[in-house]
Write a protein that holds these residues in place. Sequence first.
Motif, PDB file in Angstrom:
ATOM      1  N   SER A 207      95.806  27.543  66.630  1.00  0.00           N
ATOM      2  CA  SER A 207      96.105  26.857  65.371  1.00  0.00           C
ATOM      3  C   SER A 207      95.962  27.820  64.211  1.00  0.00           C
ATOM      4  O   SER A 207      95.381  28.902  64.337  1.00  0.00           O
ATOM      5  N   TRP A 208      96.458  27.376  63.066  1.00  0.00           N
ATOM      6  CA  TRP A 208      96.328  28.175  61.854  1.00  0.00           C
ATOM      7  C   TRP A 208      94.856  28.438  61.539  1.00  0.00           C
ATOM      8  O   TRP A 208      94.010  27.575  61.717  1.00  0.00           O
ATOM      9  N   GLY A 209      94.583  29.667  61.083  1.00  0.00           N
ATOM     10  CA  GLY A 209      93.235  30.006  60.666  1.00  0.00           C
ATOM     11  C   GLY A 209      92.288  30.359  61.786  1.00  0.00           C
ATOM     12  O   GLY A 209      91.097  30.589  61.558  1.00  0.00           O
ATOM     13  N   ASP A 210      92.792  30.392  63.024  1.00  0.00           N
ATOM     14  CA  ASP A 210      91.958  30.710  64.194  1.00  0.00           C
ATOM     15  C   ASP A 210      90.877  29.667  64.447  1.00  0.00           C
ATOM     16  O   ASP A 210      89.906  29.945  65.165  1.00  0.00           O
ATOM     17  N   ILE A 211      91.002  28.474  63.904  1.00  0.00           N
ATOM     18  CA  ILE A 211      89.952  27.471  64.088  1.00  0.00           C
ATOM     19  C   ILE A 211      89.891  27.033  65.548  1.00  0.00           C
ATOM     20  O   ILE A 211      88.807  26.923  66.125  1.00  0.00           O
ATOM     21  N   TYR A 212      91.034  26.801  66.155  1.00  0.00           N
ATOM     22  CA  TYR A 212      91.086  26.414  67.568  1.00  0.00           C
ATOM     23  C   TYR A 212      91.515  27.623  68.389  1.00  0.00           C
ATOM     24  O   TYR A 212      92.530  28.256  68.096  1.00  0.00           O
ATOM     25  N   ARG A 213      90.718  27.906  69.439  1.00  0.00           N
ATOM     26  CA  ARG A 213      91.038  29.052  70.278  1.00  0.00           C
ATOM     27  C   ARG A 213      90.778  28.715  71.748  1.00  0.00           C
ATOM     28  O   ARG A 213      89.925  27.884  72.068  1.00  0.00           O
ATOM     29  N   ARG A 214      91.518  29.389  72.581  1.00  0.00           N
ATOM     30  CA  ARG A 214      91.278  29.330  74.030  1.00  0.00           C
ATOM     31  C   ARG A 214      90.653  30.646  74.453  1.00  0.00           C
ATOM     32  O   ARG A 214      91.154  31.723  74.083  1.00  0.00           O
ATOM     33  N   ILE A 215      89.567  30.566  75.197  1.00  0.00           N
ATOM     34  CA  ILE A 215      88.817  31.746  75.611  1.00  0.00           C
ATOM     35  C   ILE A 215      88.750  31.778  77.127  1.00  0.00           C
ATOM     36  O   ILE A 215      88.371  30.791  77.759  1.00  0.00           O
ATOM     37  N   THR A 216      89.108  32.913  77.709  1.00  0.00           N
ATOM     38  CA  THR A 216      88.913  33.116  79.147  1.00  0.00           C
ATOM     39  C   THR A 216      88.065  34.368  79.337  1.00  0.00           C
ATOM     40  O   THR A 216      88.252  35.373  78.645  1.00  0.00           O
ATOM     41  N   ALA A 217      87.133  34.277  80.272  1.00  0.00           N
ATOM     42  CA  ALA A 217      86.222  35.384  80.562  1.00  0.00           C
ATOM     43  C   ALA A 217      85.856  35.322  82.029  1.00  0.00           C
ATOM     44  O   ALA A 217      86.195  34.372  82.738  1.00  0.00           O
ATOM     45  N   HIS A 218      85.138  36.331  82.514  1.00  0.00           N
ATOM     46  CA  HIS A 218      84.708  36.315  83.915  1.00  0.00           C
ATOM     47  C   HIS A 218      83.339  36.956  84.041  1.00  0.00           C
ATOM     48  O   HIS A 218      82.873  37.661  83.139  1.00  0.00           O
ATOM     49  N   LYS A 219      82.715  36.701  85.180  1.00  0.00           N
ATOM     50  CA  LYS A 219      81.416  37.287  85.493  1.00  0.00           C
ATOM     51  C   LYS A 219      81.637  38.587  86.245  1.00  0.00           C
ATOM     52  O   LYS A 219      82.123  38.587  87.382  1.00  0.00           O
ATOM     53  N   SER A 220      81.287  39.677  85.622  1.00  0.00           N
ATOM     54  CA  SER A 220      81.461  40.981  86.262  1.00  0.00           C
ATOM     55  C   SER A 220      80.422  41.198  87.342  1.00  0.00           C
ATOM     56  O   SER A 220      79.290  40.704  87.238  1.00  0.00           O
ATOM     57  N   PRO A 221      80.764  41.932  88.391  1.00  0.00           N
ATOM     58  CA  PRO A 221      79.779  42.251  89.438  1.00  0.00           C
ATOM     59  C   PRO A 221      78.597  43.005  88.833  1.00  0.00           C
ATOM     60  O   PRO A 221      78.762  43.772  87.884  1.00  0.00           O
ATOM     61  N   ASP A 222      77.429  42.783  89.378  1.00  0.00           N
ATOM     62  CA  ASP A 222      76.222  43.480  88.903  1.00  0.00           C
ATOM     63  C   ASP A 222      76.334  44.977  89.154  1.00  0.00           C
ATOM     64  O   ASP A 222      76.927  45.428  90.108  1.00  0.00           O
TER      65      ASP A 222
END
Length: 222
Positions: A207-222
């Motif tokens: 959305s405008w202004g970056d108010i709504y965002r979708r975030i994807t991330a992962h757990k890196s191996p130790d």
Amino acid sequence: MNEPNVDTGTSPDATATDHTRSRYDLAAPVYDLMEWPIERGLYRSWRETLWAEVDGPQVLEIGVGTGKNIPYYPEGVHVTAIDLSPGMLKRARRVADRHPEKQVTLREMDAQALDFAVETFDDVVATFVFCSVPDPIQGLREALRVTRSGGGLHLLEHMRASPSWLARLMEVLDGPMHWLTGVHIARQTVQNVEAAGWTLDEVSTLSWGDIYRRITAHKSPD
């Protein structure tokens, strides 16, 4: 020095947690009605897109709320869906009953203190939740702990805007909004995800202004 407005991940505050729970219990009977316009206009399509990319097969949903995501759970995936608020869970159970084809287990639980063993889940999902977890970094660390190595984090969030004038306004209003609703409107959730130890994959502006965002991330191996 901590970056301004980035939560520090200190021990959960029981008073703050009780406040959040009470606000959501109070709102539960009318929550879907309050959110109907934005749910129909924006959230529904975002939820559908998000869940289409969740593989599982063992998935944790943090903050199931009234069960708005349940219709979008993928086939062949078992979702353990938790919420802090008994009032919200009561309504989520009604949605689950209407969708017997979905594999879901509902549990009352605090995201800041998950009652699961290390590396229980393949993916963690939360939609518009870490704006209200009292200590979001602690909650995100707990999510990381219970996720298997290489597993994914999938978030839809609203957060502090990018334009400086709007960000300042949101910061001014954050305290009163939190007191009224249990929601923080000026969180920096992307930074919180990284501070909790997740490896960012993608941040998409919705959305405008970056108010709504979708975030994807992962757990890196130790």
